[in-house]
Scaffold this motif. Structure first.
Motif, PDB file in Angstrom:
ATOM      1  N   ALA B  25       8.294   6.798  -8.374  1.00  0.00           N
ATOM      2  CA  ALA B  25       7.586   7.255  -7.177  1.00  0.00           C
ATOM      3  C   ALA B  25       6.469   6.291  -6.802  1.00  0.00           C
ATOM      4  O   ALA B  25       6.296   5.937  -5.632  1.00  0.00           O
ATOM      5  CB  ALA B  25       7.018   8.665  -7.410  1.00  0.00           C
ATOM      6  N   VAL B  26       5.714   5.823  -7.808  1.00  0.00           N
ATOM      7  CA  VAL B  26       4.625   4.877  -7.528  1.00  0.00           C
ATOM      8  C   VAL B  26       5.192   3.583  -6.952  1.00  0.00           C
ATOM      9  O   VAL B  26       4.699   3.065  -5.943  1.00  0.00           O
ATOM     10  CB  VAL B  26       3.795   4.581  -8.799  1.00  0.00           C
ATOM     11  CG1 VAL B  26       2.828   3.421  -8.557  1.00  0.00           C
ATOM     12  CG2 VAL B  26       3.026   5.820  -9.239  1.00  0.00           C
ATOM     13  N   SER B  27       6.258   3.039  -7.566  1.00  0.00           N
ATOM     14  CA  SER B  27       6.848   1.792  -7.076  1.00  0.00           C
ATOM     15  C   SER B  27       7.310   1.943  -5.633  1.00  0.00           C
ATOM     16  O   SER B  27       7.074   1.059  -4.803  1.00  0.00           O
ATOM     17  CB  SER B  27       8.051   1.388  -7.941  1.00  0.00           C
ATOM     18  OG  SER B  27       7.614   1.083  -9.249  1.00  0.00           O
ATOM     19  N   ALA B  28       7.946   3.078  -5.329  1.00  0.00           N
ATOM     20  CA  ALA B  28       8.452   3.296  -3.974  1.00  0.00           C
ATOM     21  C   ALA B  28       7.288   3.382  -2.983  1.00  0.00           C
ATOM     22  O   ALA B  28       7.337   2.788  -1.901  1.00  0.00           O
ATOM     23  CB  ALA B  28       9.283   4.568  -3.926  1.00  0.00           C
ATOM     24  N   LEU B  29       6.221   4.087  -3.353  1.00  0.00           N
ATOM     25  CA  LEU B  29       5.084   4.260  -2.448  1.00  0.00           C
ATOM     26  C   LEU B  29       4.339   2.947  -2.236  1.00  0.00           C
ATOM     27  O   LEU B  29       3.874   2.658  -1.133  1.00  0.00           O
ATOM     28  CB  LEU B  29       4.143   5.348  -2.981  1.00  0.00           C
ATOM     29  CG  LEU B  29       4.706   6.772  -2.839  1.00  0.00           C
ATOM     30  CD1 LEU B  29       3.911   7.767  -3.679  1.00  0.00           C
ATOM     31  CD2 LEU B  29       4.686   7.203  -1.365  1.00  0.00           C
ATOM     32  N   VAL B  30       4.231   2.137  -3.303  1.00  0.00           N
ATOM     33  CA  VAL B  30       3.577   0.834  -3.154  1.00  0.00           C
ATOM     34  C   VAL B  30       4.388  -0.028  -2.183  1.00  0.00           C
ATOM     35  O   VAL B  30       3.831  -0.675  -1.289  1.00  0.00           O
ATOM     36  CB  VAL B  30       3.454   0.105  -4.512  1.00  0.00           C
ATOM     37  CG1 VAL B  30       3.096  -1.364  -4.307  1.00  0.00           C
ATOM     38  CG2 VAL B  30       2.408   0.782  -5.383  1.00  0.00           C
ATOM     39  N   ALA B  31       5.717  -0.015  -2.343  1.00  0.00           N
ATOM     40  CA  ALA B  31       6.561  -0.845  -1.486  1.00  0.00           C
ATOM     41  C   ALA B  31       6.499  -0.370  -0.030  1.00  0.00           C
ATOM     42  O   ALA B  31       6.438  -1.178   0.894  1.00  0.00           O
ATOM     43  CB  ALA B  31       8.006  -0.816  -1.991  1.00  0.00           C
TER      44      ALA B  31
END
Lengths: 197, 197
Positions: B25-31
């Motif tokens: 979830a964090v990786s997706a939101l950062v991207a």
């Protein structure tokens, strides 16, 4: 130092005052909040101008931010002309080091990097930033070639002089001492002035 | 490859599933949005877990983001052991090049850079990122020293192998071809294995 004068904007006038106030507002907001966390309205309020003045002059927040980044860049890093490539590169690298370690330096770099995730306008701004840095260095390298000095490829200078300074600045790893910056220049001149592998 | 195994978390279990979902979830939101433009609540909603689970485990969004950045880094760049420094550095540099040109690569780098403006926790995350990269390289360099190979300083590898790749990736200037990456390694081994000036 001719390039500096050519690039200097005409001083004075309401238009110049608006530009200065808006640029300062963008720099302050980037430093405080980071790119992507403020609007044209925030810039207008901070600069004490109307939103419409900003839209009329710059069109979009991306275009404005790009203008700020490029103006900071070109104003801060004049192209030296010392008579030798070593002298020019040392002076240029020292300028860049001072800029990026100064209070607003990392902010400009981070801004350009942040722009690259901000759609097509942002990508263009980032490309323009690199094109401007490359153009500045090509002026020095062309003069050195005209003097028949052994001259590195512009990408060798980007990779082995600018990149280490940028990365150290971004990661806060080590301070950019004058000795360190001179060593980067000397290393490129010593090892990368032949044809590249 | 011992370090990889040592660092691998025990698989399976609810705790591991939560960790994986939260990290994704964090990786997706950062991207999608960039660091600084989402909250713990956004992460929880995306991961399908309660906010309180995240606060209990990680404390702050900064600590969570740092955990994601470090996990991505250590999982993606194992430390090669080919028997020669040239082989190790070529394999390591090729790994790093693949990571940072992969779909999530620039996002991790930008994240670490963005963290450095995010207060003290962010600064620590950034420092840990660099410390981890440095530690990985010291393992290879120590083995080379033990074999009596001419060995560059770890900062020479950061400056002249990692920095050019990072800057080219961040600025999108040129693609990191295998030939280019090998040239960076060869250049460091050829020119910077003596005592540094």
């Amino acid at each position: 130092m001719k390039e500096e004068q050519e690039r200097a904007r005409r001083p004075g006038g309401r238009s110049a005052r608006v530009r200065t106030a808006v640029h300062q507002a963008v720099s302050a907001l980037v430093a405080e909040r980071g790119y992507g966390n403020f609007t044209v309205g925030d810039v207008a309020a901070r600069a004490g101008v109307a939103d419409t003045s900003i839209y009329r002059r710059w069109g979009t927040l991306e275009a404005l931010t790009k203008d700020v980044a490029l103006a900071g860049l070109t104003a801060q890093s004049p192209i030296p002309d010392t008579g030798s490539l070593e002298g020019d590169l040392r002076a240029y690298a020292a300028h860049v080091a001072r800029d990026i370690t100064g209070p607003e330096g990392p902010a400009v770099l981070r801004l350009v990097i942040a722009l690259s995730t901000a759609g097509e306008d942002g990508m263009r701004a980032r490309d323009d930033f690199l094109a401007e840095r490359t153009r500045q260095m090509e002026v020095m390298l062309d003069r050195a070639r005209a003097r028949d000095e052994p001259t590195p490829d512009v990408l060798a200078v980007v990779d082995h002089v600018l990149a280490p300074m940028y990365i150290r600045s971004l990661f806060g790893a080590e301070s950019l001492t004058p000795g360190y910056v001179d060593d980067l220049v000397d290393h490129v001149l010593r090892t990368l002035t032949g044809p590249r592998a």
